[in-house]
Design a protein around this motif. Structure first.
Motif, mmCIF file in Angstrom:
data_model
loop_
_atom_site.group_PDB
_atom_site.id
_atom_site.type_symbol
_atom_site.label_atom_id
_atom_site.label_comp_id
_atom_site.label_asym_id
_atom_site.label_seq_id
_atom_site.Cartn_x
_atom_site.Cartn_y
_atom_site.Cartn_z
ATOM 1 N N ARG A 424 0.848 -1.206 0.000
ATOM 2 C CA ARG A 424 0.000 0.000 0.000
ATOM 3 C C ARG A 424 0.874 1.242 0.000
ATOM 4 N NH1 ARG A 424 -3.722 -2.995 4.174
ATOM 5 N NH2 ARG A 424 -4.842 -4.239 2.629
ATOM 6 N N LYS A 427 2.185 1.764 -3.394
ATOM 7 C CA LYS A 427 1.127 2.246 -4.285
ATOM 8 C C LYS A 427 0.888 3.745 -4.120
ATOM 9 C CE LYS A 427 -3.109 0.317 -4.525
ATOM 10 N NZ LYS A 427 -4.091 -0.799 -4.362
ATOM 11 N N SER A 428 0.906 4.183 -2.890
ATOM 12 C CA SER A 428 0.620 5.594 -2.668
ATOM 13 C C SER A 428 1.813 6.471 -3.046
ATOM 14 C CB SER A 428 0.214 5.828 -1.205
ATOM 15 O OG SER A 428 1.316 5.546 -0.374
ATOM 16 N N ALA A 434 1.343 1.244 -10.030
ATOM 17 C CA ALA A 434 0.000 0.675 -10.010
ATOM 18 C C ALA A 434 -0.610 0.685 -11.406
ATOM 19 C CB ALA A 434 -0.863 1.457 -9.035
ATOM 20 N N TYR A 437 1.081 -1.805 -13.627
ATOM 21 C CA TYR A 437 0.675 -3.152 -13.270
ATOM 22 C C TYR A 437 -0.629 -3.498 -13.956
ATOM 23 C CZ TYR A 437 -0.186 -7.413 -10.648
ATOM 24 O OH TYR A 437 -0.416 -8.719 -10.322
ATOM 25 N N ILE A 448 8.155 -5.015 -7.976
ATOM 26 C CA ILE A 448 7.398 -4.911 -6.720
ATOM 27 C C ILE A 448 7.890 -5.940 -5.703
ATOM 28 C CG2 ILE A 448 5.094 -4.881 -5.679
ATOM 29 C CD1 ILE A 448 3.969 -4.280 -8.495
ATOM 30 N N GLU A 472 -3.730 -6.994 -4.183
ATOM 31 C CA GLU A 472 -3.667 -5.578 -3.849
ATOM 32 C C GLU A 472 -3.641 -4.679 -5.073
ATOM 33 O OE1 GLU A 472 -4.047 -4.461 -0.870
ATOM 34 O OE2 GLU A 472 -3.790 -2.370 -1.443
ATOM 35 N N PHE A 473 -2.995 -5.155 -6.133
ATOM 36 C CA PHE A 473 -2.822 -4.270 -7.295
ATOM 37 C C PHE A 473 -3.881 -4.466 -8.373
ATOM 38 C CE2 PHE A 473 1.077 -3.368 -5.268
ATOM 39 C CZ PHE A 473 1.626 -2.220 -5.856
#
Ligand code: ADP
Ligand code: MG
Ligand code: ZN
Length: 474
Positions: A424, A427-428, A434, A437, A448, A472-473
């Motif tokens: 996370r 990602k941020s 993201a 991906y 990653i 998650e992605f």
């Protein structure tokens, strides 16, 4: 254009190898190279009148193993004969050898090209002592330590047609004898030596020509050079209208030439006759079967198995069978953890470098422990870098790798929540990842995983990481 262009080379070999026994073949003296001269001698091996020979069973077994290695028939009945000649290094004035009834008959060895070289026989005999030429003032001394040590003589049919074939053959013979611990074949110590019989025939002719014999060549290099020189020499003799004389020639490495020693007319009549002091050797087939059952698989057969059964590349198979020790080690590891290629990588990359430049070595970690480490890495309980640290530690302490890994806290795996937290965060911080991906996951997934590994000291389970990335992605 060389004289040789019109001829085919024909070569047959007689190879002597010293058997790896503790004691000599007809007495209890030590069979040991390099000891003080004349310390390993007794009335039997120095030929004192009335001394009686007693046959060394182990020598017979090793000769039989040699025969079995090369597909010979083992004779149920063989006879020792006296080969009579006088020479200072032969104090009995005869050598005990075999002629009419040798121990092993026939046999063959296949070259890489697929060509077969036929063996005529393998027999058991005793070696002579050694003359040591000191200088003019002292003269020549005799060391009888080698006298009476066991030899096998392998005689091939005249099936070779080049020096390369001969050298390949000798290497194969040596490899097999060493692997089975039949002989050390240390050529620099005279432990394996070879007589080269060579003749030429006009291309296309079926009849053999007159041959010469070069005795006691004891390196692959001199075998190669002696053959090349002698073939050229004979070709020139024949092409200029001469005749090759059947003779024994001595190869001189220093001058790179051979010269005549004795012709057939001067050759001795050895007056062989069965040695009245020794009984004929009778070998029941059950005994041959027992000896066979004790033999290990030969290197060429192991290579085949590694390639076909284990799926290893030829390169790996070659290195892993380069000695009996490495090969046995590898197989034992695979018995502990069935991942031949992974084990092979560890041995070839990580273990061999620990013992490099040592001629005789043992790996500093036992098979079970190595297999244990490879297993942990493959099951992703630890990564390879940690695996290597663990290897060092096992070598240092001799402890069991799993116990050690627990003690060192290497097995700590990162929790799913921690991994998710990192994903996370990434990602941020990095919106592009993201997006990338979504477009082409396979292009960034490695990046990653790398990110997670870097931030967990490599302790995250990478399969788990991939699973969580996919979640998650999405
Ligand atoms: P000998 O009893 O004279 O030693 P062998 O028949 O036992 O003769 O042969 C000795 C060796 O010579 C064997 O290795 C054999 O293959 C080889 N040989 C025999 N004839 C020839 C030939 N014409 N050219 C090359 N090698 C030969
Ligand atoms: Mg001969
Ligand atoms: Zn002795």
């Amino acid at each position: 254009m060389s004289y040789l262009d019109n001829y085919d080379i024909v070569i047959g070999l007689e190879i002597h190898a010293e058997l790896h026994t503790k004691t000599k073949v007809f007495c209890a003296c030590k069979n040991q190279f390099g000891d003080e001269p004349n310390t390993n001698t007794c009335p039997v091996c120095t030929g004192m009148p009335g001394a009686l020979p007693v046959l060394n069973k182990h020598a017979v077994e090793l000769a039989i193993k040699a025969g079995l290695s090369f597909g010979c028939d083992i004779s149920p009945y063989s006879v020792f004969e006296r080969k009579n000649y006088f020479y200072p290094d032969l104090s009995k004035a005869y050598q005990i050898s075999q002629l009419v009834y040798p121990l092993c008959i026939g046999g063959k060895i296949e070259l890489d090209s697929g060509k077969t070289i036929r063996l005529n026989r393998i027999h058991l005999e005793e070696d002579a002592g050694k003359l040591v030429h000191i200088n003019k003032a002292v003269g020549t001394l005799v060391d009888y330590n080698r006298g009476g040590t066991p030899l096998i003589e392998m005689v091939t049919e005249p099936d070779f047609s080049s020096a390369d074939e001969v050298v390949e053959f000798l290497k194969k013979v040596r490899e097999s004898l060493v692997f089975e611990d039949i002989a050390n074949c240390k050529m620099e110590e005279g432990g394996m030596r070879c007589d080269v019989n060579l003749s030429l025939k006009k291309k296309g002719d079926s009849e053999y020509g007159i041959r010469t014999e070069m005795k006691n060549l004891n390196s692959f290099k001199s075998v190669q050079r002696a053959i090349e020189y002698e073939a050229e020499r004979q070709a020139e003799v024949l092409a200029t209208g001469g005749h090759v004389v059947q003779e024994t020639r001595k190869w001189d490495d220093a001058s790179g030439q051979s010269y005549a020693m004795r012709s057939k007319e001067q050759a001795q009549d050895y007056r062989y006759f069965p040695d009245p002091d020794l009984l004929p050797v009778e070998i029941p087939s059950e005994e041959v079967a027992r000896i066979k059952s004790e033999m290990v698989m030969l290197p060429q057969d192991r290579r085949k198995r590694y390639i076909e059964e284990f799926g290893l590349p030829e390169y790996d198979a070659g290195i892993l069978t380069s000695t009996r020790y490495i090969s046995d080690y590898f197989e034992k590891c695979v018995e502990n953890f069935n991942a031949p290629k992974k084990i092979s990588n560890w041995i070839m990359v990580d273990l061999l470098k620990l013992v490099k430049e040592q001629e005789e070595f043992e790996f500093p970690i036992d098979e079970k422990s190595l297999a244990g480490i490879v297993k942990m890495v493959e099951e992703k309980v630890i990564n390879k870098t940690v695996g290597l640290q663990l290897l060092d530690k096992v070598i240092e302490t001799g402890k069991d790798p799993l116990v050690l890994a627990k003690e060192m806290n290497l097995l700590v795996t990162i929790s799913d929540d921690e991994i998710l937290g990192l994903l996370r965060k990434l990602k941020s911080e990095n919106v592009k990842v993201a997006e990338d991906y979504k477009n082409a996951p396979e292009k960034v997934v490695g990046f990653i995983v790398g990110y997670v590994m870097k931030n967990t000291g490599g302790k995250a389970n990478s399969a788990k990481v991939r699973e969580l990335i996919a979640k998650e992605f999405q």
